[in-house]
Design a protein around this motif. Structure first.
Motif, PDB file in Angstrom:
ATOM      1  N   LEU A   1       1.974   1.699  -3.473  1.00  0.00           N
ATOM      2  CA  LEU A   1       0.662   2.311  -4.434  1.00  0.00           C
ATOM      3  C   LEU A   1       0.430   3.607  -4.072  1.00  0.00           C
ATOM      4  CD1 LEU A   1      -1.693  -1.014  -4.306  1.00  0.00           C
ATOM      5  CD2 LEU A   1      -0.169  -0.299  -6.246  1.00  0.00           C
TER       6      LEU A   1
ATOM      7  N   MET B   1       0.931  -1.310  -0.207  1.00  0.00           N
ATOM      8  CA  MET B   1       0.178   0.066   0.044  1.00  0.00           C
ATOM      9  C   MET B   1       0.839   1.174  -0.015  1.00  0.00           C
ATOM     10  SD  MET B   1      -3.147  -0.796  -0.214  1.00  0.00           S
ATOM     11  CE  MET B   1      -2.835  -2.090  -1.339  1.00  0.00           C
TER      12      MET B   1
ATOM     13  N   ASP C   1       0.282   6.692  -6.648  1.00  0.00           N
ATOM     14  CA  ASP C   1      -1.036   7.734  -6.448  1.00  0.00           C
ATOM     15  C   ASP C   1      -0.526   9.301  -6.651  1.00  0.00           C
ATOM     16  OD1 ASP C   1      -2.730   5.703  -6.861  1.00  0.00           O
ATOM     17  OD2 ASP C   1      -3.182   5.755  -4.610  1.00  0.00           O
TER      18      ASP C   1
ATOM     19  N   SER D   1      -4.374   2.820  -6.074  1.00  0.00           N
ATOM     20  CA  SER D   1      -4.918   2.051  -5.156  1.00  0.00           C
ATOM     21  C   SER D   1      -6.444   2.093  -5.007  1.00  0.00           C
ATOM     22  CB  SER D   1      -4.176   2.560  -3.925  1.00  0.00           C
ATOM     23  OG  SER D   1      -4.358   3.985  -3.691  1.00  0.00           O
TER      24      SER D   1
ATOM     25  N   ALA E   1      -1.620  -3.328 -10.756  1.00  0.00           N
ATOM     26  CA  ALA E   1      -1.153  -3.474  -9.266  1.00  0.00           C
ATOM     27  C   ALA E   1      -1.263  -4.886  -9.026  1.00  0.00           C
ATOM     28  CB  ALA E   1      -2.033  -2.775  -8.772  1.00  0.00           C
TER      29      ALA E   1
END
Length: 257
Positions: A123, A120, A127, A138, A237
């Protein structure tokens, strides 16, 4: 005209006996069903009567008073029937942890959590780079994908084939459904039903992929991607998540604590 003498029939050859069509008898052995034939004579010719022996199976307890066996209407066929008393016990057991599994070690807790955190974080950094373009990497289904990959890597939903086939196929179904029916409850219903049918046909069971069509239909920001949504952000992803999963599995196997 001459009359010929007629000799009367002798009754010592042809004898008439009363005939019983069915002679029922009850077996003394419980739970047994048998059939037999009893021979009789009718006007000198042998005949057979079918004798059916059956007994009624009594209700017996197998493991406890809640488990019963019932004799069906077909003779000799029985089937187990669960009592209504079993239902509260079964539903209550589903709220308890599985007793067959062993307690997780510290390594089983640390490495999956660390893998999800790193995934995370990466990601989130992507972003920030894509924020000027108004798109995000994400998305919510990737959280469920991370939980499957890092905590249960051996289940069918964590297979690479299932992940990519389901993610790409369900995303394409979402785009097509939105293009035909537009936004609304009908589009969401058709997209979800088609996604589940697709995963069953393709033998690619991956539950997080079923949320991709709903995410596209309700997300105005993702609708700008049009058919690029099939590959981005979920499929792209997943490549990162699968790579991190291999690292976590390797560290968890070699660095136990």
């Amino acid at each position: 005209m001459a009359l010929l003498p007629v000799k009367p029939l002798s009754f010592h050859r042809f004898q008439v006996f009363p005939r019983h069509l069915i002679t029922p008898a009850v077996s003394t052995v419980p739970g047994m069903v048998s059939a037999g034939f009893k021979s009789h004579h009718f006007v000198g010719l042998p005949s057979y009567d079918l004798c059916i022996h059956e007994s009624v199976r009594h209700m017996r307890s197998l493991r406890s008073w809640s488990n019963r066996r019932r004799v069906s209407k077909t003779v000799g066929v029985s089937m187990p029937v669960a009592s209504a008393e079993d239902l509260p016990a079964a539903s209550w057991d589903s709220w308890k942890p599985d007793k067959t599994t062993v307690a997780p070690s510290l390594s089983d807790v640390i490495w999956p959590a660390a893998g999800a955190f790193v995934a995370m974080a990466i990601l989130g950094r992507i972003d920030q780079m894509l924020n000027p373009k108004g798109i995000s990497m994400s998305v919510a289904p990737l959280g469920a994908v991370s939980a499957i990959l890092f905590t249960t890597p051996s289940v069918p939903a964590a297979r690479k084939y299932n992940i990519f086939v389901a993610q790409i196929g369900c995303a394409a179904i979402g785009v097509l459904t939105f293009s035909i029916f537009g936004p609304g409850w009908l589009s969401r219903s058709i997209a979800l039903a088609a996604s589940i049918a697709f995963m069953v046909i393709a033998r690619a069971s991956h539950p997080p992929a079923a949320s991709l069509p709903l995410l596209f239909i309700d997300g105005a920001k993702l609708q700008k991607l049009n058919f690029w949504y099939v590959l981005f952000p979920s499929a792209a992803a997943c490549i990162l998540l699968c790579f991190l999963q291999e690292i976590v599995c390797y560290l968890k196997k070699n660095l136990k604590f």
